[in-house]
Design a protein around this motif. Structure first.
Motif: not given
Length: 817
Positions: A291, A350, A354-355
């Motif tokens: 990401v 987001q 995501q991370t």
């Protein structure tokens, strides 16, 4: 963060807990006769117990665990008491818990066979049957309709509530996992150790992940608390979340300084190498693509979430705020300013999911703001304002009275730290009960347990674990616990006067404040504007509370530049008021009540003239001091010494008039003084004048003057009320001689409030916008300082109320618990 903490609490109640591993396929029957060799397969938790009877007593005495006496199916020390109370092991014993299905669990008790271990010969309502399994025999024991199955194998006594489990043990199908053997054989100096199998844990109320394999925890139980310390092991054979911390040095957890005291919980995880940590998380999730975080987390050491009542906020703590600000710059747009803190929109809501999934699963990081080294992300702008208020008011977990005792059990640095607050672990526990008891557990109150903490610190191939949950006992209740913001009210215009609390009827406190349009607001304790009144000019000085009718109904009295008002609690003028003046009123209203009988005298100053009125608005004709020789420098004051009343009038030419009630000279003072703003006061039966040259002049009741040069700065202030004396010299605040050294800054004049025979001192630092409240012993009240920009006012009727100016047009009302 989910339910890991509730499950850890649950294992102390003999409930399946949060951690798990796959067992090996080795079915070789045990030959050593050690207790470990008879632990049933797939046991969720194994308790190693040195003194079984003492443990039973400790659990029954513990104020949290004892709440679960009537819950099923895991209350083996209550519902199964008929059997377990007849066990008297002479050495170490094991109690194992297996989950048979979603609603049924079984226990297995293991100990060395001794003569007096299990004697039931004298018991009534019992039956004993011998059953056969291949070459093995075992017994079915029924006591008061409670059924258990027992066997003696290699001099080891085993009893279980499940026939299936006792049969599997006889066949040699026991727990053979190597990791289990490691944790079982770990040395322990504690008399009660829990070996807990890992399983899937619930994160963020939805996602379940494998966390670790086996944990060994030494458990300490006292009447008001329980805690556990030990280690937990993960395995490399399957992905387990604990392993993402491998190679990371645990960092300091500072989230307690950010979490509001009314939050439901918080999660903090740390790392010293953000890139490696994110890579391990991606591997755990089975992802290959990275990401793009544009370096946001390169200067970050702590990340986590705060569970609030209506949403979950996300935070990151930076080791270099300027670098983090630079990395965030392209994603933020300024939206508003709240209490001088900029709130910006964030274009990557987001990013954290995501991370950092599964630690963080929120995709609504819409707003961001900075508090010291913390960057906080919220779904709504209103939540951002709430978090800013709590932080500025020190209304955070770190400042809660109960936090210190829990923090003593924890390390300052860890890999993963979980807080559960407000007794919010009850729902976590209830999920492990069957449907009937799940409903019943909601009726159990956990209010006395405001905080439970669970901490993991990764170290090589294992992690240290600490669990702490303590009752908020008498010591915590005896001190002020916190300061909470009851309301923050924005008015139509910028405030002209400082908000003031005045006594209301029936013990209430109301807020009075005037804006630059000369509108006077009367505001209730709940933040509702009850009425407004347009005045012709600004109010001078303090608004006074009076009771002119003597029926318990209170009024407010004050002077403006052109009038003298007395208003009732509905904002209506009292009969005979207001009194309008052609000449300018030059000093705030003085109110005298010589004998505390509500026969008030109201004093108005117009330059050199002194006007005295009664409570009906009539001029008091018997008062003979009508005019001074020069303008009057301060509002006249009433001082009582012994049985004598004095009215003190200071003139700009330096003359000090000390008068009787009727306005005649009572004490002749030959010396002139260069009066400062500090009002003439009484100290040790003498009149005290503080001059502009910082000289303290004492005038005796026979007119003798003694002088003392004060070694103080230009911002010196002196105040005295009853037996409480306060001085301020720059940042050196002294209360009854005790020094309270404040941080360097610009401070308002200290004010003394006498409330219910106690004295409180308020003072505000105007640059950092911090309000301090001290008691008469010079001790800062717990929970202070709080946010505020003006001198603070405390309610005379209730010491738990405080009001102060916030933004230019806002009133902030606090409750002191």
């Amino acid at each position: 963060m989910g339910k890991i903490l509730g499950k850890l609490l649950a294992f102390l109640l003999f409930i399946p807990m949060l951690l798990g591993v796959f067992g090996s396929c080795d079915k070789t029957p045990p030959k050593t006769g050690t207790l470990m060799d008879f632990v049933p397969e797939d046991a969720l938790v194994v308790f190693k117990i040195s003194n079984f009877e003492t443990l039973q007593a400790d659990i029954e005495a513990n104020s949290l665990l004892s709440k679960f006496d009537n819950t099923a199916p895991y209350s083996f020390f209550s519902e199964k008491k008929a059997l377990l109370k007849n066990l008297h092991p002479a050495s170490q014993s094991l109690l194992c818990i297996n989950k048979l299905n979603d609603s049924l669990s079984a226990y297995t008790f293991i100990s060395k066979q001794t003569k007096n271990l299990f004697q039931i010969d004298s018991l009534k309502n019992k039956t004993i049957e011998t059953l056969q399994l291949d070459e093995h025999s075992f017994q079915r024991i029924t006591i008061d309709k409670e059924i258990a199955y027992s066997a003696i194998i290699d001099s080891v006594f085993v009893v279980s509530s499940s026939q299936q489990i006792i049969q599997e043990i006889l066949k040699g199908n026991t727990e053979r996992n190597d990791t289990f053997k490691k944790v079982f054989n770990l040395p322990s100096t504690n008399g009660f150790t829990a070996l807990v199998r890992g399983n899937k844990i619930t994160l963020n109320d939805s996602t379940k992940v494998d966390f670790t394999s086996w944990s060994a925890l030494d458990v300490a139980i006292s009447p008001e608390a329980f805690s556990a310390t030990g280690i937990t092991l993960a395995t490399d054979s399957i992905p387990q979340l604990l392993n993402v911390f491998e190679g990371q040095v645990p960092q300091q957890n500072d989230v307690s300084g950010l979490v509001p005291t009314d939050a439901l919980g918080a999660v903090s995880f740390t790392f010293n190498d953000a890139e490696t940590f994110q890579k391990k998380l991606r591997n755990f999730r089975g992802e290959k693509e990275a990401v793009k975080t544009t370096g946001i987390f390169g200067s970050v050491s702590e990340v986590g979430s705060i569970q609030l009542k209506d949403e979950t906020a996300i935070f990151i703590k930076s080791i270099d705020a300027s670098l983090t600000n630079d990395a965030l710059a392209r994603f933020v747009t300024s939206k508003s300013i709240f209490r001088e803190i900029e709130i910006s929109s964030f274009s990557e809501p987001q990013l954290f999911k995501q991370t950092f999934s599964p630690f963080i699963n929120s995709g609504t990081a819409n707003y961001v703001f900075q508090l010291d080294n913390f960057f906080v992300f919220t779904e709504n702008e209103s939540t951002a304002e709430q978090l800013i208020s709590s932080f500025q008011n020190n209304n955070t977990l770190k400042n809660a009275s109960y936090f210190e005792s829990t923090a003593k059990d924890l390390s300052t640095a860890s890999s993963l730290l979980i807080y559960k607050m407000q007794g919010e672990f009850s729902e976590d526990i209830s999920g492990f009960f069957n449907s009937k008891s799940s409903a019943g557990i909601k009726d159990i109150s956990f209010d006395k347990f405001p905080l439970a903490a669970l901490q993991f610190s990764f170290d090589r191939n294992f992690a240290h674990v600490t669990l702490s949950c303590k009752e908020a006992g008498a010591t915590a209740k005896s001190v002020s616990g916190k300061v909470s913001e009851k309301f923050n009210l924005n008015l139509e215009s910028v405030l002209l006067t400082n908000p003031q609390l005045v006594d209301g009827n029936y013990g209430s406190s109301n807020v009075l404040v005037q804006d630059i349009a000369n509108k006077l607001y009367f505001i209730s304790e709940s933040g509702k504007i009850l009425w407004t009144k347009k005045l012709g000019s600004p109010i001078l000085g303090k608004i006074e509370t009076v009771e002119i009718a003597g029926r318990g109904d209170k009024q407010i009295a004050f002077a403006t530049n052109d009038a003298f008002y007395i208003l009732d609690r509905n904002g209506k003028d009292a009969k005979g008021f207001p009194i309008k003046f052609k000449d300018k009123v030059t000093q705030p209203l003085s109110v005298f009540d010589y004998d505390n009988n509500r026969n008030y005298r109201f004093v108005i100053v117009q330059g050199k003239d002194v006007l005295m009125y009664d409570k009906y608005g009539k001029t008091v004709k018997g008062f003979g001091f009508n005019k001074a020789k020069s303008n009057i420098a301060q509002s006249p004051v009433h001082i009582r010494m012994g049985n004598k009343d004095y009215i003190v009038v200071a003139e700009e030419n330096g003359k000090l008039n000390i008068l009787s009630r009727v306005g005649k000279t009572r004490v002749s003072v030959s010396k002139n003084f260069n009066f400062s703003e500090i009002p003439v006061a009484e100290e040790d039966n003498s009149f005290v004048v503080i001059t502009k040259e910082n000289t303290k002049e004492r005038i005796s009741q026979d007119g003798k003057v003694s002088s003392q040069k004060l070694d103080v700065g230009n911002n010196y202030w002196f105040a005295i009320l009853g037996n409480t004396k306060v001085t301020l010299d720059d940042n050196l605040l002294r209360i009854n001689g005790k020094l309270a050294e404040l941080p360097l800054g610009l401070y308002t004049k200290p004010q003394i409030f006498s409330i219910n025979r106690n004295s409180y001192i308020t003072i505000t630092e105007t640059q950092e916008k911090k309000v301090y409240v001290f008691d008469k012993n010079g001790e800062l009240l717990n929970g202070f300082p709080v946010y505020g920009t003006s001198p603070a006012s405390m309610g005379e009727a209730n010491p738990k109320n405080l009001v102060v100016k916030g933004e230019d047009n806002s009133v902030v009302y606090y409750i002191i618990d």
